[in-house]
Design an enzyme around this catalytic site. Structure first.
Site, mmCIF file in Angstrom:
data_model
loop_
_atom_site.group_PDB
_atom_site.id
_atom_site.type_symbol
_atom_site.label_atom_id
_atom_site.label_comp_id
_atom_site.label_asym_id
_atom_site.label_seq_id
_atom_site.Cartn_x
_atom_site.Cartn_y
_atom_site.Cartn_z
ATOM 1 N N TRP A 1 0.557 -1.277 -0.117
ATOM 2 C CA TRP A 1 -0.003 -0.274 0.231
ATOM 3 C C TRP A 1 0.967 1.025 -0.167
ATOM 4 C CZ3 TRP A 1 -4.798 1.743 0.058
ATOM 5 C CH2 TRP A 1 -5.448 3.219 0.579
ATOM 6 N N GLN A 2 0.115 2.465 -0.412
ATOM 7 C CA GLN A 2 0.999 3.561 -0.420
ATOM 8 C C GLN A 2 -0.513 4.931 -0.995
ATOM 9 O OE1 GLN A 2 3.730 5.738 -3.437
ATOM 10 N NE2 GLN A 2 1.577 4.526 -5.328
ATOM 11 N N ASN A 3 -0.063 4.822 -0.239
ATOM 12 C CA ASN A 3 -0.742 6.727 0.327
ATOM 13 C C ASN A 3 0.255 8.436 -0.339
ATOM 14 O OD1 ASN A 3 -0.661 5.741 2.408
ATOM 15 N ND2 ASN A 3 -2.417 7.915 2.806
ATOM 16 N N ASP A 4 -0.213 9.446 0.515
ATOM 17 C CA ASP A 4 0.451 10.157 -0.040
ATOM 18 C C ASP A 4 1.761 10.497 0.042
ATOM 19 O OD1 ASP A 4 -2.359 10.952 1.828
ATOM 20 O OD2 ASP A 4 -1.640 11.694 3.317
ATOM 21 N N SER B 1 1.560 11.745 7.103
ATOM 22 C CA SER B 1 2.471 11.979 6.374
ATOM 23 C C SER B 1 2.745 13.764 7.116
ATOM 24 C CB SER B 1 1.627 13.152 5.428
ATOM 25 O OG SER B 1 0.965 11.854 5.140
ATOM 26 N N ARG C 1 -2.461 17.057 12.103
ATOM 27 C CA ARG C 1 -1.255 16.368 10.832
ATOM 28 C C ARG C 1 -1.092 17.034 9.789
ATOM 29 N NH1 ARG C 1 -6.076 13.690 11.000
ATOM 30 N NH2 ARG C 1 -6.958 13.869 9.194
ATOM 31 N N TRP D 1 -4.622 0.121 3.928
ATOM 32 C CA TRP D 1 -3.943 1.042 4.398
ATOM 33 C C TRP D 1 -4.651 0.706 5.966
ATOM 34 C CZ3 TRP D 1 -6.556 4.731 7.920
ATOM 35 C CH2 TRP D 1 -5.751 5.667 9.084
ATOM 36 N N GLU E 1 -7.259 18.640 5.149
ATOM 37 C CA GLU E 1 -5.318 17.905 5.245
ATOM 38 C C GLU E 1 -4.994 18.516 4.414
ATOM 39 O OE1 GLU E 1 -7.395 13.182 6.389
ATOM 40 O OE2 GLU E 1 -6.830 14.025 4.763
ATOM 41 N N GLN F 1 3.695 7.750 2.574
ATOM 42 C CA GLN F 1 2.881 6.396 3.550
ATOM 43 C C GLN F 1 3.595 5.407 2.715
ATOM 44 O OE1 GLN F 1 1.119 8.270 6.540
ATOM 45 N NE2 GLN F 1 2.565 9.119 5.932
HETATM 46 C C1 FRU Z 1 -4.445 11.701 3.369
HETATM 47 C C2 FRU Z 1 -4.353 11.726 5.510
HETATM 48 C C3 FRU Z 1 -3.304 12.264 6.566
HETATM 49 C C4 FRU Z 1 -2.301 11.885 7.097
HETATM 50 C C5 FRU Z 1 -2.355 9.914 6.495
HETATM 51 C C6 FRU Z 1 -2.203 8.979 7.084
HETATM 52 O O1 FRU Z 1 -4.659 10.997 3.022
HETATM 53 O O2 FRU Z 1 -5.157 11.029 5.827
HETATM 54 O O3 FRU Z 1 -3.828 13.191 7.104
HETATM 55 O O4 FRU Z 1 -1.479 12.435 7.183
HETATM 56 O O5 FRU Z 1 -3.156 10.302 5.035
HETATM 57 O O6 FRU Z 1 -2.161 7.721 5.839
#
Ligand code: FRU
Length: 548
Positions: free
Chosen positions: A19-22, A84, A147, A46, A202, A38
């Protein structure tokens, strides 16, 4: 072996698996681009408690080598996840990470990390000092709502600042902290910007842009003074949409005032499609500002698990202020051209006849391609009338008037990731409408026929483009196609639209690319450059080169 390999991309940033996000802390440092992100090293979904910072490096923003994680949730101040944050280069040349940790009591706090060995050109290992957190949870902020610290900037008073998302005293706000030494931080009494919107915005990003009409030049994050405007961008988690405003940053009060009134959701969108948590950095190598963003999957979690991965980063985009000073322009970084291989035979001058004109773009593998096309219209006489109230919801307009719905001026555009029988296709197209005294140009990405798989989210994305159609009598479209992602830039990058697609025909066959016209007048293709793109080397396990 992975299943569903046809979904995997060839030139978009992905870790080898999981998994990857931000995007986190993108930076150009010492001749090298770094991208942190992330990352859940333990699976394709996630999982907040497992959040790490993945880390890769690149010489050209196209080919990437994976390094070990920069941050893992191992300390009391981030034991429940490393969320993040950003990277700032300090005056002595040291890069510092500012990030949100979720501590042992599940409070969101702000931490700092520095390279263990500042002389390591790859910045492989990061140390988290024991004095963390540098910013504990404030009394008026709830544990879950604090955050995503931005890249810090230096004010003219010599003090550092960063901005951060919070809900303070029940109000969604982007707060500012100030520091002389980057370690002891003090909150500014007034937020940078506050919103009546109930949802916490965010991933804020505050950055300067040059006002010199349409200058593509980017500015260092600390730039201020004459010829500089600022952009504030926030991400709205309930709809996964990124909004921005151009405005004035007052570096005395540390407040941001948007030029145009209204709450976040009335601001402009970074992308009218499927893109979130964007973050920019100043690329000193080419004096430009570059945007990264997370593009998540839109099929099911079961599909993610079966594939063993989830999530892409958008292809990096240079961005700058448009000549009119009201909006940003975004354009894929020029390094993409290093991937261009075969070019499709030219279609320049081709006429697309009314009501069903169709021409195939042949000679290239069109599932990884870079297409740059200009459509020329003979007249605006047949433009459909539009009630101005419809300007508020371009998604709905595109849904109603899809690519197969006959129009006046348009629809015309591209059919991408199309099966030979057109049973599956993704349409990226334009339609011109007549208002009382002017025209409106609509851009759509219609996913309703993009894949035959049932029960998956197939939204229709829409957005108007701020171009002078009466003067130009033409509309340009650049589209990057990479297996399961279609990123489109209309009107020279004034309206951007990212979509995820999961066509089934590619499992057994190849994909086709067409230009089409379903309007009432013929349309001329006055430019068409379509390149097949080679696969980049993106975090492949066996890349010996940089990791060595
Ligand atoms: C946005 C978010 C950020 C948080 C991160 C956690 O996608 O929810 O606010 O820092 O992802 O993975």
């Amino acid at each position: 072996a992975r299943t569903q390999d046809h979904v995997r991309t060839a030139f978009h940033f992905q870790p080898a698996k999981n998994w990857q996000n931000d995007p986190n802390g993108p930076v150009y440092y010492n001749g090298m681009y770094h991208l942190f992100y992330q990352y859940n090293p333990h699976g394709a979904l996630w999982d907040v408690g497992n959040l790490s910072w993945g880390h890769s490096v690149s010489g050209d923003l196209v080919n990437w080598a994976a390094l070990g994680n920069a941050l893992d949730p191992t300390a009391p101040f981030d034991a429940n996840g490393c969320a993040s944050g950003s990277v700032t280069i300090l005056p002595d040349g040291t890069p510092g990470i500012l990030y949100s940790g979720i501590d042992t009591d599940r409070r969101q706090v702000q931490n700092i990390a520095f390279p263990k060995n500042p002389r390591d050109p790859l910045l492989r290992e990061w140390a988290k000092p024991a004095y963390n957190p540098v910013v504990p949870l404030p009394a008026d902020v709830s544990a879950n709502d604090f955050r995503d610290p931005t890249t810090a900037w230096l004010g003219r008073d010599g003090l550092w600042r960063f901005a951060i998302s919070a809900v303070a005293d029940g109000v969604g706000a982007t707060l500012v902290y100030r520091s002389a030494d980057f370690l002891r931080w003090e909150r500014r009494a007034t937020p940078l910007h506050a919103s009546r919107d109930a949802v916490m915005a965010e991933c804020p990003d505050l950055f300067p842009v040059a006002t010199r009409g349409g200058a593509e030049e980017g500015l260092d994050t600390s730039a201020s003074g004459k010829g500089v405007r600022h952009v504030l961008k926030v991400s709205m988690p309930d709809t996964l949409e990124d909004y921005y405003a151009v405005g004035t940053y007052d570096d005395g009060a540390d407040t941001f005032t948007p030029d145009e009134d209204g709450d976040y959701r009335s601001w402009r969108r970074i992308d009218r499609g499927h893109l979130y948590a964007s973050k920019t950095f100043f690329d000193a190598r080419r004096s430009r500002r570059v945007l990264w963003a997370w593009v998540n999957e839109s099929d099911s979690e079961a599909d993610d698990v079966a594939r063993g991965w989830s999530g892409l980063q958008s292809f990096p985009r240079a961005l700058w202020l448009d000549g009119g000073g009201k909006q940003l322009v975004q354009w894929p970084v020029e390094e993409i051209e290093t991937l261009r291989t075969r070019r499709a035979p030219p279609l320049e001058g081709a006429e697309l006849e009314p009501a069903g004109g169709l021409r195939e773009v042949t000679g290239i593998r069109s599932s990884q391609a870079d297409v740059d096309v200009v459509f020329e219209i003979p007249s605006l006489g047949r433009a459909e009338g539009l009630d101005p109230s419809r300007l508020a919801d371009p998604d709905a307009l595109c849904r109603e008037k899809g690519a197969s719905v006959r129009g006046g001026v348009g629809p015309f555009g591209l059919l991408v990731m199309a099966s030979g029988d057109l049973h599956e296709h993704t349409a990226v197209f334009f339609r011109v409408f007549r208002l009382l005294h002017e025209y409106a140009v609509l851009m759509c990405t219609d996913l309703s026929r993009s894949y035959t798989k049932a029960d998956v989210y197939k939204p229709t994305h829409g957005g108007f483009i701020n171009v002078d159609i009466e003067k130009d009598m033409s509309i340009s479209l650049r589209t990057l196609i990479d297996h399961s992602i279609v990123e489109s830039f209309g009107g020279g990058g004034r309206t951007c639209m990212t979509a995820r697609v999961y066509p089934e025909h590619v499992v057994t066959g190849s994909s086709h690319l067409y230009v089409f016209n379903n309007g009432s007048d013929a349309v001329k293709v006055s430019k068409l450059e379509a390149w097949e793109l080679a696969s980049a080397s993106v975090n492949v396990d066996d890349d010996g080169g940089l990791v060595g």
